[in-house]
Enzyme design. Sequence first.
Site, PDB file in Angstrom:
ATOM      1  N   HIS A 141      38.515  33.949  26.382  1.00 34.43           N
ATOM      2  CA  HIS A 141      39.470  32.912  25.933  1.00 34.43           C
ATOM      3  C   HIS A 141      40.742  33.589  25.417  1.00 34.43           C
ATOM      4  O   HIS A 141      41.857  33.214  25.767  1.00 34.43           O
ATOM      5  CB  HIS A 141      38.889  32.088  24.780  1.00 34.43           C
ATOM      6  CG  HIS A 141      37.788  31.139  25.156  1.00 34.43           C
ATOM      7  ND1 HIS A 141      37.897  30.216  26.171  1.00 34.43           N
ATOM      8  CD2 HIS A 141      36.554  30.942  24.630  1.00 34.43           C
ATOM      9  CE1 HIS A 141      36.769  29.505  26.253  1.00 34.43           C
ATOM     10  NE2 HIS A 141      35.934  29.937  25.322  1.00 34.43           N
ATOM     11  N   THR A 149      34.519  34.630  24.082  1.00 34.92           N
ATOM     12  CA  THR A 149      35.680  34.484  23.197  1.00 34.92           C
ATOM     13  C   THR A 149      36.754  35.510  23.574  1.00 34.92           C
ATOM     14  O   THR A 149      37.949  35.204  23.546  1.00 34.92           O
ATOM     15  CB  THR A 149      35.233  34.641  21.727  1.00 34.92           C
ATOM     16  OG1 THR A 149      34.166  33.718  21.504  1.00 34.92           O
ATOM     17  CG2 THR A 149      36.364  34.337  20.764  1.00 34.92           C
ATOM     18  N   GLU A 161      31.175  43.013  19.857  1.00 32.87           N
ATOM     19  CA  GLU A 161      29.713  43.099  20.110  1.00 32.87           C
ATOM     20  C   GLU A 161      29.385  44.554  20.405  1.00 32.87           C
ATOM     21  O   GLU A 161      29.190  44.923  21.555  1.00 32.87           O
ATOM     22  CB  GLU A 161      29.349  42.262  21.327  1.00 32.87           C
ATOM     23  CG  GLU A 161      29.751  40.813  21.232  1.00 32.87           C
ATOM     24  CD  GLU A 161      29.437  40.051  22.521  1.00 32.87           C
ATOM     25  OE1 GLU A 161      29.018  40.671  23.520  1.00 32.87           O
ATOM     26  OE2 GLU A 161      29.626  38.839  22.512  1.00 32.87           O
TER      27      GLU A 161
HETATM   28  P1  NAD Z   1      31.249  32.412  29.491  1.00 36.67           P
HETATM   29  O1  NAD Z   1      32.625  31.880  29.711  1.00 36.67           O
HETATM   30  O2  NAD Z   1      30.864  33.715  30.106  1.00 36.67           O
HETATM   31  O3  NAD Z   1      30.155  31.332  29.979  1.00 36.67           O
HETATM   32  C1  NAD Z   1      30.391  29.964  30.097  1.00 36.67           C
HETATM   33  C2  NAD Z   1      29.583  29.460  31.307  1.00 36.67           C
HETATM   34  O4  NAD Z   1      29.681  28.038  31.389  1.00 36.67           O
HETATM   35  C3  NAD Z   1      30.089  30.006  32.631  1.00 36.67           C
HETATM   36  O5  NAD Z   1      29.030  30.653  33.328  1.00 36.67           O
HETATM   37  C4  NAD Z   1      30.583  28.770  33.375  1.00 36.67           C
HETATM   38  O6  NAD Z   1      30.391  28.857  34.781  1.00 36.67           O
HETATM   39  C5  NAD Z   1      29.702  27.700  32.759  1.00 36.67           C
HETATM   40  N1  NAD Z   1      30.200  26.329  32.942  1.00 36.67           N
HETATM   41  C6  NAD Z   1      31.471  25.899  33.153  1.00 36.67           C
HETATM   42  N2  NAD Z   1      31.495  24.556  33.313  1.00 36.67           N
HETATM   43  C7  NAD Z   1      30.200  24.130  33.195  1.00 36.67           C
HETATM   44  C8  NAD Z   1      29.580  22.856  33.261  1.00 36.67           C
HETATM   45  N3  NAD Z   1      30.279  21.711  33.493  1.00 36.67           N
HETATM   46  N4  NAD Z   1      28.246  22.777  33.097  1.00 36.67           N
HETATM   47  C9  NAD Z   1      27.506  23.891  32.865  1.00 36.67           C
HETATM   48  N5  NAD Z   1      28.051  25.128  32.791  1.00 36.67           N
HETATM   49  C10 NAD Z   1      29.385  25.248  32.950  1.00 36.67           C
HETATM   50  O7  NAD Z   1      31.043  32.491  27.930  1.00 36.67           O
HETATM   51  P2  NAD Z   1      29.876  33.076  26.970  1.00 36.67           P
HETATM   52  O8  NAD Z   1      30.173  34.476  26.585  1.00 36.67           O
HETATM   53  O9  NAD Z   1      28.527  32.766  27.504  1.00 36.67           O
HETATM   54  O10 NAD Z   1      30.181  32.155  25.711  1.00 36.67           O
HETATM   55  C11 NAD Z   1      29.967  30.754  25.833  1.00 36.67           C
HETATM   56  C12 NAD Z   1      30.824  29.993  24.846  1.00 36.67           C
HETATM   57  O11 NAD Z   1      30.337  30.275  23.529  1.00 36.67           O
HETATM   58  C13 NAD Z   1      32.302  30.368  24.845  1.00 36.67           C
HETATM   59  O12 NAD Z   1      33.044  29.167  24.743  1.00 36.67           O
HETATM   60  C14 NAD Z   1      32.457  31.210  23.574  1.00 36.67           C
HETATM   61  O13 NAD Z   1      33.761  31.141  23.056  1.00 36.67           O
HETATM   62  C15 NAD Z   1      31.455  30.538  22.686  1.00 36.67           C
HETATM   63  N6  NAD Z   1      30.970  31.319  21.550  1.00 36.67           N
HETATM   64  C16 NAD Z   1      30.616  30.620  20.442  1.00 36.67           C
HETATM   65  C17 NAD Z   1      30.109  31.276  19.337  1.00 36.67           C
HETATM   66  C18 NAD Z   1      29.676  30.474  18.158  1.00 36.67           C
HETATM   67  O14 NAD Z   1      29.617  31.016  17.056  1.00 36.67           O
HETATM   68  N7  NAD Z   1      29.332  29.228  18.364  1.00 36.67           N
HETATM   69  C19 NAD Z   1      29.987  32.678  19.357  1.00 36.67           C
HETATM   70  C20 NAD Z   1      30.330  33.365  20.516  1.00 36.67           C
HETATM   71  C21 NAD Z   1      30.810  32.675  21.615  1.00 36.67           C
END
Ligand code: NAD
Length: 347
Positions: A50, A47, A66
């Site tokens: 983003h 996040t 965090e």
């Molecule tokens: P990150 O951007 O480090 O990881 C995302 C991963 O997805 C990357 O390694 C990327 O290479 C991979 N990816 C991209 N396209 C892909 C595809 N087609 N298939 C498979 N993998 C693919 O982010 P993060 O810190 O691991 O967080 C993941 C997501 O969770 C973010 O979108 C973040 O905003 C979200 N998030 C949600 C919550 C919640 O409450 N639900 C809390 C925290 C973070």
Amino acid sequence: MRDETPGRMNAAVYKEKGVIAVESCDIPEPGPGDLLLRVSYCGVCGTDLHLTMEGWGRPESVGGHEYSGEVVAVGSAVRDFAVGDRVVGGATPGCGACEYCRMRRPSLCSGRGDLGLASALGAFAEFKCLAAASAIAIPEGLSARDAALCEPLAVSLHGITTSGIQKGQRALVTGAGPIGALTLAALRARGIEDVTVSEPSRARRELASAVGAARVVTPDVLEIPAMPFTVVEEPYDAVFECSGSELALRAGLAQLGKAGTFVLLGTGARYPRFDSNRMLLNELVITGAYNYDDGGFEDAIALLAAGTLPTEYLIHDEDVALANLQRAMERLVAGEIGGKVMVAPSV
Ligand code: NAD
């Protein structure tokens, strides 16, 4: 370098898309119910990426949620914590009164307001104020660095609770960023042995293998059958979508067996196309998972303190000073770093 001026500290301030500057600012003043922490570590979340790299952040805000730290001052009404205690920042308590809090679903609390991310005075700073009611003590024997994984681990645990997955079932995790890698690690810790991970970045595929995935694939391997009633040969009971990628959403749904559950953890996918006929014919469930279970931080810190998670792989081996945060974010976006990046603001 620490800002040694009395009452002042360094913080990494978001300026504009892709740009962070280390600036001197006032150390926040704890209110009666607050703790003031010297931040030990603060992880970089997807996040934060983003907000900073895609430009959703509010200029002059400070990211980072965090974190772990040491208490350096307590408000006059604080009874449960004292100077010198080590804590992590926990969840903002729900109102306790609305229908969702009564259902023990505090992430849906009617009083939660907006996401509050853009206005946060976060922990990419030397000091951080938080309500004592939100603080969680770090158990003895757990390092402040590992403890800083508590928040994202609580997110992953909430995804797992939401999925209803049981021992003996099969899981697919799409995306092996920190949330996906922690979901994998937590699934393994909860006794789910057959976990496949799909991830385009080589560094992160290697991480997933080290953390214990039974199978690691590139996203193009995930087949999308032409007909909605066709179930893939080796279907999954639950898919944990941790990438926010539309492609992963489509491919992940097609990997589910009948009555499977698709859990959306990744944010940001715009108008994904889900095959409604596939959902209908196979009675699939698609659900979001936002934030944490009730008591999720306590569960997460206990799991970390148990010492069974492979934090040596989950956390990137080089910690980052505030001055290098922007560069670290650039490297994260470029897929050059596998594990969770920890910022050490007081270095
Ligand atoms: P990150 O951007 O480090 O990881 C995302 C991963 O997805 C990357 O390694 C990327 O290479 C991979 N990816 C991209 N396209 C892909 C595809 N087609 N298939 C498979 N993998 C693919 O982010 P993060 O810190 O691991 O967080 C993941 C997501 O969770 C973010 O979108 C973040 O905003 C979200 N998030 C949600 C919550 C919640 O409450 N639900 C809390 C925290 C973070």
